[in-house]
Design an enzyme around this catalytic site. Structure first.
Site, PDB file in Angstrom:
ATOM      1  N   SER A 101       4.498   8.175   8.623  1.00 23.35           N
ATOM      2  CA  SER A 101       4.403   9.426   9.363  1.00 23.35           C
ATOM      3  C   SER A 101       3.510  10.438   8.657  1.00 23.35           C
ATOM      4  O   SER A 101       3.563  10.594   7.439  1.00 23.35           O
ATOM      5  CB  SER A 101       5.801  10.024   9.539  1.00 23.35           C
ATOM      6  OG  SER A 101       5.712  11.275  10.187  1.00 23.35           O
ATOM      7  N   ARG A 137     -15.459  10.730   0.152  1.00 19.88           N
ATOM      8  CA  ARG A 137     -14.806   9.783  -0.757  1.00 19.88           C
ATOM      9  C   ARG A 137     -13.455   9.358  -0.211  1.00 19.88           C
ATOM     10  O   ARG A 137     -13.032   8.213  -0.369  1.00 19.88           O
ATOM     11  CB  ARG A 137     -14.662  10.357  -2.163  1.00 19.88           C
ATOM     12  CG  ARG A 137     -15.974  10.519  -2.889  1.00 19.88           C
ATOM     13  CD  ARG A 137     -16.713   9.169  -3.033  1.00 19.88           C
ATOM     14  NE  ARG A 137     -18.047   9.356  -3.519  1.00 19.88           N
ATOM     15  CZ  ARG A 137     -19.159   9.178  -2.803  1.00 19.88           C
ATOM     16  NH1 ARG A 137     -19.085   8.813  -1.542  1.00 19.88           N
ATOM     17  NH2 ARG A 137     -20.341   9.366  -3.317  1.00 19.88           N
ATOM     18  N   GLU A 170     -14.234   6.900   2.331  1.00 17.29           N
ATOM     19  CA  GLU A 170     -14.589   5.666   1.643  1.00 17.29           C
ATOM     20  C   GLU A 170     -13.342   4.935   1.145  1.00 17.29           C
ATOM     21  O   GLU A 170     -13.233   3.707   1.284  1.00 17.29           O
ATOM     22  CB  GLU A 170     -15.511   5.983   0.464  1.00 17.29           C
ATOM     23  CG  GLU A 170     -15.952   4.781  -0.329  1.00 17.29           C
ATOM     24  CD  GLU A 170     -16.851   5.176  -1.499  1.00 17.29           C
ATOM     25  OE1 GLU A 170     -17.737   4.370  -1.815  1.00 17.29           O
ATOM     26  OE2 GLU A 170     -16.655   6.257  -2.090  1.00 17.29           O
TER      27      GLU A 170
END
Length: 147
Positions: free
Chosen positions: A114, A88, A91
């Site tokens: 960073s 996920r 995704e």
């Protein structure tokens, strides 16, 4: 013995002792997020932190030394993660990555966020429709330099 062996021993001891990452973090004086990354092999411990973790997880001196070695970062076994929760995140970056990039560049200019000068906070957010996962990522902006 290697760092992966130490990580497996830490996870085994955590389960056997019924510990939480938050409780372990309090013992070494760091956030639960950073401490979890350390224990999973992604960060480097100081000698003092390694000693405390040795006491918590029953690690021998050699195993404590492995906690102080700079690790090879990035621990996913495949380029596209197969674990549903980690997928996920993949995704989210696949769908929203260009949006995140565009909005960071619009606000800050040409550069990066960073992952070294970085912090993360994960909390539970109560919601009557089902609790939500609240993740805050905060990284220093590093502009690209001209030369």
């Amino acid at each position: 013995m290697n760092r992966n062996d130490v990580t497996e021993k830490i996870i085994t001891a955590k389960v056997a002792k019924g510990l939480t990452w938050d409780a372990v973090a309090k013992k070494i004086g760091q956030s639960k997020e950073w401490t979890t990354a350390l224990c999973l092999g992604q960060m480097t411990a100081t000698a003092e932190q390694a000693q405390v973790l040795g006491e918590v997880f029953g690690l021998a001196g050699e195993e404590q030394k492995w906690l102080q070695v700079v690790p090879y970062k990035g621990s996913l076994p495949t380029s596209v993660p197969t674990d549903p929760l980690i997928y996920r995140w993949y995704e989210i970056v696949s769908v929203y990555g260009t949006t995140i990039k565009e909005l960071i560049h619009e606000e800050f200019g040409d550069g990066i966020m960073s992952a070294i000068d970085f912090k993360m906070d994960i909390t539970r957010e109560a919601d009557p429709k089902g609790d939500r996962v609240n993740v805050v990522l905060s990284g220093k902006f590093l502009p690209y330099k001209t030369y």
